[in-house]
Each structure stands twice: as structure tokens, then as C-alpha cells.
Motif scaffolding. Structure first.
Motif, PDB file in Angstrom:
ATOM      1  N   PRO A 202       0.818  -1.220   0.000  1.00  0.00           N
ATOM      2  CA  PRO A 202       0.000   0.000   0.000  1.00  0.00           C
ATOM      3  C   PRO A 202       0.853   1.271   0.000  1.00  0.00           C
ATOM      4  O   PRO A 202       2.043   1.249   0.320  1.00  0.00           O
ATOM      5  CB  PRO A 202      -0.748  -0.123   1.330  1.00  0.00           C
ATOM      6  N   TYR A 203       0.195   2.361  -0.368  1.00  0.00           N
ATOM      7  CA  TYR A 203       0.764   3.689  -0.132  1.00  0.00           C
ATOM      8  C   TYR A 203       0.083   4.252   1.106  1.00  0.00           C
ATOM      9  O   TYR A 203      -1.141   4.249   1.218  1.00  0.00           O
ATOM     10  CB  TYR A 203       0.543   4.601  -1.335  1.00  0.00           C
ATOM     11  N   ILE A 204       0.891   4.721   2.044  1.00  0.00           N
ATOM     12  CA  ILE A 204       0.384   5.312   3.274  1.00  0.00           C
ATOM     13  C   ILE A 204       0.969   6.708   3.387  1.00  0.00           C
ATOM     14  O   ILE A 204       2.189   6.880   3.317  1.00  0.00           O
ATOM     15  CB  ILE A 204       0.761   4.461   4.501  1.00  0.00           C
TER      16      ILE A 204
ATOM     17  N   SER B 260       1.430  -2.207   8.505  1.00  0.00           N
ATOM     18  CA  SER B 260       2.810  -1.947   8.124  1.00  0.00           C
ATOM     19  C   SER B 260       3.609  -1.654   9.390  1.00  0.00           C
ATOM     20  O   SER B 260       3.331  -0.695  10.114  1.00  0.00           O
ATOM     21  CB  SER B 260       2.880  -0.760   7.157  1.00  0.00           C
ATOM     22  N   TYR B 261       4.579  -2.501   9.665  1.00  0.00           N
ATOM     23  CA  TYR B 261       5.302  -2.426  10.934  1.00  0.00           C
ATOM     24  C   TYR B 261       6.164  -1.170  11.023  1.00  0.00           C
ATOM     25  O   TYR B 261       6.883  -0.816  10.087  1.00  0.00           O
ATOM     26  CB  TYR B 261       6.198  -3.645  11.102  1.00  0.00           C
ATOM     27  N   VAL B 262       6.111  -0.514  12.166  1.00  0.00           N
ATOM     28  CA  VAL B 262       7.045   0.565  12.500  1.00  0.00           C
ATOM     29  C   VAL B 262       7.628   0.241  13.869  1.00  0.00           C
ATOM     30  O   VAL B 262       6.921  -0.191  14.786  1.00  0.00           O
ATOM     31  CB  VAL B 262       6.374   1.953  12.525  1.00  0.00           C
ATOM     32  N   ALA B 263       8.924   0.426  14.000  1.00  0.00           N
ATOM     33  CA  ALA B 263       9.600   0.082  15.242  1.00  0.00           C
ATOM     34  C   ALA B 263       9.306   1.129  16.310  1.00  0.00           C
ATOM     35  O   ALA B 263       9.407   2.331  16.055  1.00  0.00           O
ATOM     36  CB  ALA B 263      11.101  -0.028  15.008  1.00  0.00           C
ATOM     37  N   PRO B 264       8.958   0.712  17.519  1.00  0.00           N
ATOM     38  CA  PRO B 264       8.777   1.670  18.604  1.00  0.00           C
ATOM     39  C   PRO B 264      10.123   2.140  19.147  1.00  0.00           C
ATOM     40  O   PRO B 264      11.180   1.693  18.696  1.00  0.00           O
ATOM     41  CB  PRO B 264       8.012   0.841  19.656  1.00  0.00           C
TER      42      PRO B 264
ATOM     43  N   GLY C 292      -9.074  -6.941   4.710  1.00  0.00           N
ATOM     44  CA  GLY C 292      -9.392  -6.089   3.567  1.00  0.00           C
ATOM     45  C   GLY C 292      -9.494  -4.620   3.883  1.00  0.00           C
ATOM     46  O   GLY C 292      -9.878  -3.820   3.029  1.00  0.00           O
ATOM     47  N   GLY C 293      -9.142  -4.218   5.096  1.00  0.00           N
ATOM     48  CA  GLY C 293      -9.252  -2.817   5.475  1.00  0.00           C
ATOM     49  C   GLY C 293      -8.104  -1.984   4.948  1.00  0.00           C
ATOM     50  O   GLY C 293      -7.141  -2.493   4.349  1.00  0.00           O
ATOM     51  N   ASN C 294      -8.206  -0.682   5.160  1.00  0.00           N
ATOM     52  CA  ASN C 294      -7.145   0.225   4.739  1.00  0.00           C
ATOM     53  C   ASN C 294      -5.879  -0.041   5.547  1.00  0.00           C
ATOM     54  O   ASN C 294      -5.927  -0.344   6.741  1.00  0.00           O
ATOM     55  CB  ASN C 294      -7.575   1.671   4.929  1.00  0.00           C
ATOM     56  N   ALA C 295      -4.747   0.103   4.893  1.00  0.00           N
ATOM     57  CA  ALA C 295      -3.481  -0.168   5.555  1.00  0.00           C
ATOM     58  C   ALA C 295      -3.139   0.945   6.547  1.00  0.00           C
ATOM     59  O   ALA C 295      -3.462   2.119   6.331  1.00  0.00           O
ATOM     60  CB  ALA C 295      -2.372  -0.309   4.528  1.00  0.00           C
ATOM     61  N   TYR C 296      -2.487   0.566   7.635  1.00  0.00           N
ATOM     62  CA  TYR C 296      -2.064   1.528   8.643  1.00  0.00           C
ATOM     63  C   TYR C 296      -0.742   1.060   9.243  1.00  0.00           C
ATOM     64  O   TYR C 296      -0.329  -0.096   9.075  1.00  0.00           O
ATOM     65  CB  TYR C 296      -3.113   1.696   9.725  1.00  0.00           C
TER      66      TYR C 296
ATOM     67  N   LYS D  50       3.370   7.604   0.570  1.00  0.00           N
ATOM     68  CA  LYS D  50       4.656   6.937   0.438  1.00  0.00           C
ATOM     69  C   LYS D  50       4.474   5.428   0.325  1.00  0.00           C
ATOM     70  O   LYS D  50       3.566   4.860   0.916  1.00  0.00           O
ATOM     71  CB  LYS D  50       5.559   7.250   1.639  1.00  0.00           C
ATOM     72  N   GLN D  51       5.378   4.808  -0.443  1.00  0.00           N
ATOM     73  CA  GLN D  51       5.343   3.363  -0.577  1.00  0.00           C
ATOM     74  C   GLN D  51       5.633   2.695   0.765  1.00  0.00           C
ATOM     75  O   GLN D  51       6.595   3.015   1.446  1.00  0.00           O
ATOM     76  CB  GLN D  51       6.387   2.911  -1.597  1.00  0.00           C
ATOM     77  N   ARG D  52       4.732   1.796   1.161  1.00  0.00           N
ATOM     78  CA  ARG D  52       4.962   0.953   2.322  1.00  0.00           C
ATOM     79  C   ARG D  52       4.629  -0.484   1.935  1.00  0.00           C
ATOM     80  O   ARG D  52       4.094  -0.741   0.852  1.00  0.00           O
ATOM     81  CB  ARG D  52       4.079   1.382   3.501  1.00  0.00           C
ATOM     82  N   TYR D  53       4.940  -1.428   2.801  1.00  0.00           N
ATOM     83  CA  TYR D  53       4.563  -2.825   2.611  1.00  0.00           C
ATOM     84  C   TYR D  53       3.931  -3.309   3.902  1.00  0.00           C
ATOM     85  O   TYR D  53       4.263  -2.824   4.991  1.00  0.00           O
ATOM     86  CB  TYR D  53       5.775  -3.667   2.226  1.00  0.00           C
ATOM     87  N   ALA D  54       3.008  -4.263   3.781  1.00  0.00           N
ATOM     88  CA  ALA D  54       2.190  -4.601   4.944  1.00  0.00           C
ATOM     89  C   ALA D  54       1.896  -6.092   5.006  1.00  0.00           C
ATOM     90  O   ALA D  54       2.032  -6.824   4.019  1.00  0.00           O
ATOM     91  CB  ALA D  54       0.884  -3.808   4.907  1.00  0.00           C
ATOM     92  N   VAL D  55       1.488  -6.527   6.198  1.00  0.00           N
ATOM     93  CA  VAL D  55       0.969  -7.870   6.451  1.00  0.00           C
ATOM     94  C   VAL D  55      -0.405  -7.693   7.077  1.00  0.00           C
ATOM     95  O   VAL D  55      -0.538  -7.009   8.105  1.00  0.00           O
ATOM     96  CB  VAL D  55       1.874  -8.662   7.417  1.00  0.00           C
TER      97      VAL D  55
END
Length: 542
Positions: A358-360, A372-376, A403-407, A363-368
Motif C-alpha cells: 500500500p501507499y500510506i 505496516s510495521y514501524v519500530a517503537p 481487507g481494510g485500509n493499511a495503517y 509513500k510506498q509501504r509494505y504490509a501484512v
């Protein structure tokens, strides 16, 4: 027997039992200095990351159950971590070396890893896990040998070679990182390397009539590869710790993060032959070569480089399905199947993981599963151990695609110790995916095209599939695995495509038990680095 003799015998027996059960496995001590250095892998000067001045890094050799004490000194100008692709770290995710479990080694500092290759054999590799460092080097091979009394299902080869192959970029890792962080995918690679060198940069010397073992790992960033040796066949004998049925191949597909062992017999006329690695499923096929040199040869390599498969998927699928476990061979222990057979256990839970691009926020991101994982700011494992609130919450990634929007989220999935799970990797994209699970070896029970359903289980191999730590998923297809959650900890599940992993296609599986026994999990190491909201806390006393 007189009472004194009985007492003496009892004392001897108790002494033997005590020393046998409390003796430790051998230790190997390594010291690594991480530095920058000039490298020329594609004929262009680049800033590489070296270990003890080497690119690739030094080979790690160990025997099943040995302990590895590796002191890492960071002389870079940026934080650094090493991770161990395929080592299971039994009860000890503290040593995994990824950002969800470990604080980085800061410039000018050091950290000592304490690893045990518990109940493992096989071919693996290590790599730097932060900041696109993998694009600059600091990777190397790992060989775990069987103990002397454990039989291996083939005669000892005359010699062994480690082959670290994969795609490579001329652009340095700093610029590659900026490309990703600016919201773009990586450009197409510039070439392919074998052991850090380009065209004909390595020579593997063999004696005619002798057999050699090649341990091959795909350490690249973005591409599956194909490995072949001109005029020779490859007899597959091991896949990431599983001895295999010994099928022979003219070439072998190796997807990102995967490792294979093959036997090659030097049974051809005396001359030199090409060792070839080329990319698979890419719009442009990148190729490089090394040389298989017969020791008494006076004839250099000649003729065209042998062609391999290119973009066709079918042959790769058939090859993957032909790779089976050798059920008569011992693994790290004499019992080849352990205490159970994987196909006779009914999974307690099914998890379906769907990748996406997805684009979030433009910007290009990738997700599961749309996350889309971001490190805390604090490693998940430390936050869990010290019970620091607000760093993550269990269940922040769903177990099925919705099927929801990526976050974006510091995504952690919960699981219970001793669960037996079925995981399905569902891929609706046009590219081959490669998935790795830290801390585990899993059984790859099935491949299929289209949508996975409950009926897909009828196609599973429940008898003799291999156990491994990295598996591919073909375009618009699925791959299913079975996995026994017998290793407590915080474990990274990630894409082995480094752009996708860096931009979010990963998450952590928290395998939990309320027990505080070291039988289930080791406590925080005394030398654990503390950062973020864990700074100022205390580990165990020295």
C-alpha cells in the motif's frame, strides 16, 4: 556384596549422574570488529561494512549444542546489530539481534552475544539487521556440524565450499535507505555476487573423481537466484537443517534468505567449468560466474555460460514440490522424527498472512494483513519483560486479512506456548515472496495457486516435507506451514525482500507462557543493552 562396596558403588553412580547432567557443552569464543572499508565487488569502489577486515565476514563453524560467545565491537558511525538467519535460540530470543528484541550496539560500543546451537545441524548465515547494512556486507556463512556419533546419510565429502550469493547494488547503503524512506522502492540491482565478487572472481579447486559439498545461501536483497555448475549435477542433501531425499538437479532455485547443501562429484573431463548464479523472475536476467577448477587442469573456462531458467514459474514449483525429507536420516539427535510426526497432529489454530504494497501518507509501504510495521522507541522484548506500557499491545495485527485500509503499527501477534499452528502465506501480488520466521523450524506442507481455503488441506504433504526456516510464496498463490510453538519469546516474522521488510512487511509473534521457569525461557541477560524507555532499568546482578 558387602555394605561398604554397595556404598562406594552408590557414590560413584551419583557422581557420574551429577557430572553427566551438569556438564556444559563446549564453548567457542569469537571477537569481531565491525568497520568500514573499501570494497570493489562490481569493479566500482564502494564503502563496505567489514568484519575483522573481511567481506564477506568470517565463517562460523560449530557442532550441535556448542555455545558461541561472539563479542561484537562497533567501529561504525551508526548503530549496528547482527542477526542469525536460521539459528533458533532455544528459550533465548534475547540473542536474536533484531530491533524488536535488542537495543542496537552504538558507535564505539560493544555487545557480546551468547548463542547455543541447541539441537541443530545444517547450513545458515548471519547478516546485519539494521539500516540497510545488509547492502554493504557484514554477512557470512554458518555451518553446524553433526556430533561425531550421529550418522550423516552420505559419505564424508573430500571438501566443503560456502557460497554466499545474491543481487548487489552499486549505490551505497545510506543512499538506498534514503530511497526507501522517501517513499520509493529500490531500483533494479546492478549485478550478482558470489562470495563478495563478480565475474570469475572466485575459484573452487577440486580433484577429479572426488565429491564436494557446496553450502549455498541467497544473501541478496531483492531477487531469487538460480545456481548451477557447467556439466555437473547437484545432489541435494540438506535444506536449512533437514536432510533430504537425495534428488539430483541440473540447477537449483534458491529464494531470498534460503540455504541449501548439494554434493558435486568432479567426474567430468579435466578442465575448468563455470559456476553460475543468475537472477530468477526478473525483467532483466543478471548473471555472474565463478570457476570450478580441476586441480590438474590446464584448460581455462571456455564457451558460452550455461543458461538457466528465467521467468517461468512452473519449473520452480515442480522443483519445490520435489524437495522431500529423508525420513531414515538422523538430525541433530539419533531419532529422526523426534517425539511426534508433524502430519498426525491437528493444528489448534490457523493464521492467514497476506502481503500487500500500500501507499500510506503518499509513500510506498509494505504490509501484512494491512498492518505496516514501524519500530517503537523501545525493543518489544524489553518492553514486555519490564512491563513498560504504551510500547505495543498484543493483537495489534489481525490473524486473518480483513481487507481494510493499511495503517502503521508496532504489530505484535499473540500466541501460547505449546500451541500447534497452521500458518498460510497468501500472496495476491505478481512477484515471488519469501518469508522467514526467527526462532523456529517449520514444516512446509503445501503450495497452491489462487485463494487458500479449508479444502486446500486435501493437497498437503503430511508425510515427508522438509522442516526449514524460510519459504517462498509464488505469485497469486499460497504456501502453508505447520509449526509447533515450542520456543517462548518474541520472534520476528518477516519478508526476506529487504525493501519490503524495511518498509513494514514484518511483525513479531509473542509466544507466551505465564511460567517464569528457566526451563521455558532464560531471564534477561546480565549484559543486555538498555535503550528507549528501558534505559535506567536493571538486568540481573552480575
Amino acid at each position: 556384596m558387602r555394605p561398604c562396596n554397595v556404598l562406594s558403588s552408590l557414590i560413584l553412580l551419583l557422581t557420574f549422574l551429577f557430572t553427566s547432567t551438569n556438564s556444559e557443552d563446549p564453548y567457542r569464543y569469537l571477537t569481531w570488529k565491525i568497520t568500514y572499508g573499501d570494497i570493489y565487488p562490481l569493479g566500482v569502489k564502494q564503502q563496505g561494512i567489514l568484519i575483522n577486515g573481511q567481506f564477506p565476514g568470517p565463517q562460523i563453524d560449530a557442532v550441535t549444542n556448542e555455545n558461541l560467545i561472539i563479542s561484537v565491537y562497533n567501529y561504525l558511525r551508526e548503530p549496528f546489530l547482527i542477526s542469525w538467519n536460521g539459528l533458533q535460540h532455544r528459550r533465548n530470543s534475547w540473542q536474536d539481534g533484531v530491533e524488536g528484541t535488542n537495543c542496537p550496539i552504538l558507535p564505539g560500543k560493544n555487545f557480546t552475544y551468547a548463542l547455543q546451537v541447541k539441537d541443530q545441524i545444517g547450513s545458515f548465515f548471519y547478516f546485519p539487521s539494521l539500516g540497510m547494512h545488509k547492502a554493504a556486507g557484514a554477512f557470512g556463512g554458518i555451518r553446524i556440524w553433526s556430533r561425531p556419533r550421529i550418522p550423516v546419510p552420505f559419505p564424508p565429502p573430500t571438501g566443503e565450499f560456502t557460497v554466499l550469493a545474491g543481487d548487489w547494488f552499486k549505490m551505497d547503503h545510506h543512499r538506498l535507505r534514503r530511497v526507501l524512506e522517501n517513499g520509493h522502492n529500490l531500483p533494479f540491482p546492478d549485478g550478482v555476487l558470489i562470495n563478495g565478487r563478480g565475474w570469475n572472481g572466485n575459484t573452487f579447486t577440486v580433484d577429479q573423481g572426488k565429491t564436494y559439498r557446496f553450502r549455498i545461501s541467497n544473501v541478496g536483497l531483492t531477487s531469487s537466484i538460480n545456481f548451477r555448475i557447467q556439466g555437473h549435477t547437484l545432489k541435494l542433501v540438506e535444506v536449512e537443517g533437514s536432510h533430504t531425499i537425495q534428488n539430483s538437479y541440473t540447477s537449483l532455485d534458491i529464494h531470498l534468505g534460503q540455504s541449501y547443501s548439494v554434493l558435486v562429484t568432479a567426474n567430468q573431463p579435466v578442465k575448468d567449468y563455470y559456476v553460475v548464479v543468475s537472477t530468477r523472475f526478473t525483467r532483466k536476467i543478471l548473471t555472474t560466474t565463478s570457476v570450478l577448477h580441476y586441480s590438474n587442469s590446464r584448460n581455462a573456462v571456455s564457451g558460452p555460460v550455461p543458461q538457466g531458467p528465467t521467468v517461468g514459474i512452473t519449473s520452480s514449483i515442480y522443483q519445490a514440490m520435489s524437495i522431500r525429507r529423508n525420513l531414515t536420516a538422523s538430525g541433530p539427535r539419533p531419532n529422526p522424527q523426534g517425539s511426534y510426526h508433524y502430519g498426525l497432529i491437528k493444528p489448534t489454530r490457523t493464521i492467514v498472512l497476506q502481503n500487500s504494497a500500500p501507499y500510506i501518507n503518499g509513500k510506498q509501504r509494505y504490509a501484512v494483513n494491512s498492518v505496516s510495521y514501524v519500530a517503537p522507541d523501545t525493543p518489544l522484548k524489553l518492553a514486555d519483560y519490564f512491563q513498560i506500557p504504551g510500547v505495543f499491545y498484543v493483537g495489534s495485527i489481525p490473524t486473518f486479512p480483513n481487507g481494510g485500509n493499511a495503517y502503521q503499527q508496532a504489530s505484535v501477534m499473540g500466541a501460547n506456548f505449546h500451541e500447534y499452528v497452521e500458518i498460510v502465506f497468501q500472496n495476491w501480488e505478481d512477484s515471488v515472496q519469501s518469508w522467514h520466521i526467527d526462532g523456529y523450524s517449520f514444516f512446509v506442507v503445501g503450495f497452491g495457486s489462487g485463494q487458500w481455503t479449508d479444502n486446500s488441506r486435501a493437497r498437503y504433504n503430511l508425510r515427508d516435507t522438509v522442516a526449514r526456516c524460510t519459504t517462498q510464496v509464488y505469485p497469486k498463490s499460497w504456501t502453508a506451514i505447520y509449526m509447533a510453538l515450542d520456543n517462548v519469546g518474541m520472534w520476528n516474522i518477516r519478508s526476506e525482500n529487504w525493501a519490503r521488510q524495511y518498509l513494514g512487511q514484518q511483525f513479531y509473534l509473542r509466544v507466551y507462557t505465564p511460567s517464569k521457569s528457566i526451563r521455558d525461557e532464560y531471564p534477561v541477560p546480565r549484559n543486555a543493552l538498555l535503550c528507549g524507555r528501558a534505559r535506567g532499568r536493571h538486568t540481573r546482578p552480575m
